[in-house]
Every structure is written in structure tokens, then in C-alpha cells.
Design a protein around this motif. Sequence first.
Motif: not given
Ligand code: SF4
Length: 284
Positions: A209, A211-212, A75, A115-116, A207, A123, A119-120
Motif C-alpha cells: 500500500s 502507506d498514509h 500479507h 489500503y490503509c 502490503c 484490524r 486495513c486498519s
Molecule cells: S501500511 Fe499496509 S498493513 Fe499498514 S495499515 Fe496500511 S495497508 Fe494495512
Amino acid sequence: MNGAAPSTFEALERKLGRATSRAISDFSMIEDGDRILVAVSGGKDSYTMLHLLRALQRKAPVRFDLRVVNVDQGHPGYPAHVLREYMSREGHDFTMIEEDTYSIVTEKIPRGKTYCSLCSRLRRGILYRVAKDLGCSKIALGHHREDVLQTLFLNLLFAGQLAAMPPKLVTDDGSLVVVRPLVYCAEADIRAFAELAAFPILPCDLCGSQDHLQRKVVGRMLDDIERDRPGSKSVMLAALQNVHPSHLLDRRLWGALGLRAAQDAEEGGSLRDEGIPEQQLVRG
Ligand code: SF4
């Protein structure tokens, strides 16, 4: 177990330590000789988990090793040095893995979408591989009580499933066990503890994104319920430990319990007519 009544570092450490030990014991998360990969993101949860596991390591009757791993996913502006310095200062056995999943995610996911998920997933795949490279049989993740409850409601509201988050999970190929020692810990306690401990928290918005989003909505809903009825989150967590499968409508569960569908029992009159409590179900 409600959040954040004790206010000193020691009191919170004791409270979180007790909850963590109970989860580890309830689900046999740690055994003698384990080498555990502790996944750290630089957020309050994983710092707290690492702190608690190390404290437990010092006093537990079983011997286990901790290997701390962070994935630098490329990132822009990721302050890897902050984690490196902290881990070195604290004397942790620390490995930072550099893999540019950010480029993959931004290439594959259209702009404006979250993206989450990808991305996860990427990871997680890296962590599984690194765990094997480091000779670890377990991976510890820092999910806490609120993560468990949010997942429960996300599944209920959006996926048509009654499922939360497993405290312990064997990977598909059977080679690794994922454990979540913080499942009984309230997020408010973790937040307060992380502040008192002055962990060097890494920013989580690098990132770009969204987020969730659904998770945030559900999180707010749970916070509202807790505000109106203090203690509700503890009650919900207790409910997850007090499941009555026969009072759900999943016929596969009935099969697993050795129960038959009600029609046989109800021939010639309903259970209520016979004065039989509804809980008393028919074994097949
Ligand atoms: S918040 Fe960003 S780093 Fe965290 S899972 Fe989502 S895309 Fe990936």
C-alpha cells in the motif's frame, strides 16, 4: 521533551518510562485488576510500548495483566515466526490471530489506491473481538507524540476539525477502553531505544500500500519546523494540554462552557472600550 538526547539504553528507558508513567497517571489509563491487550505490530513503537508496560508492571503499586496480541493479516511473506520467537524468548503471554484481511482489502480497494483505512479498520475490529475473548477490558496501542501531532495537523488541514488523538477512548458500545500510553514519547527516542534494544522489527511494506501519504507529508512538515525551531514539537504537545476553548470559534463549546455569544456583552460598547480583557468572557 525533545527527542533523543540520552544515548544509552538505560537513559532512554528511564526517559521513555517517565513519559509513559506520566501519561498513564494523567489519564488514569491503568487501574488495579486491569487485564490489558497489548497490540503489537512488530514495529518499533509497539515493541517499545510492550517493554515499558512490562517494566512498569514490575514496579507499579497496582496489579495488572498484559496479554500480547498480533494480527497476521495475510500479507504475502509475513514473517510471523519472528514475532512468535521473540515473544516466546521474552516469556510474554502471546496470541497470534491469523485472519486474511489482505484478500478483502485488495479485492475491495482499486489498485493504486491506499489500503490503509480499510486495513486498519478491519484490524481494529479483530482486536476488539479478541480483547473480549481474552477477558481484557483495555487495549493498549503504541501511538506516540508524532502520531498525535500529525493527526492534529491532518484534521486541521484536510478535515476542517481541531482534534488530535485521544489518549484514552471508550469504544462505541462502551465495552472496551483504548489507551495510548506513549502519547508523550518522542518518536526519535523510541527509534533510538528500539535500535539499542535490537527488537526484531518486521518489515512494514509487505502490503504494497501507499502507506498514509498525507500523514507522511504532514510528518515531514513537522520535522522541518522542528529542524528550524528545535523544541517546536514539545511546544505543540504542550499546547494540546493547554486549550482555551473560549478562544476557539465552536459555538457548541461555548454552550458547554455556559458562555453566551458576545452580542449581549457588547451592547452599549465593546469589551475593549470598557477596558475589559478579552479573556473575561460572559457566563450565561
Ligand atoms: S501500511 Fe499496509 S498493513 Fe499498514 S495499515 Fe496500511 S495497508 Fe494495512
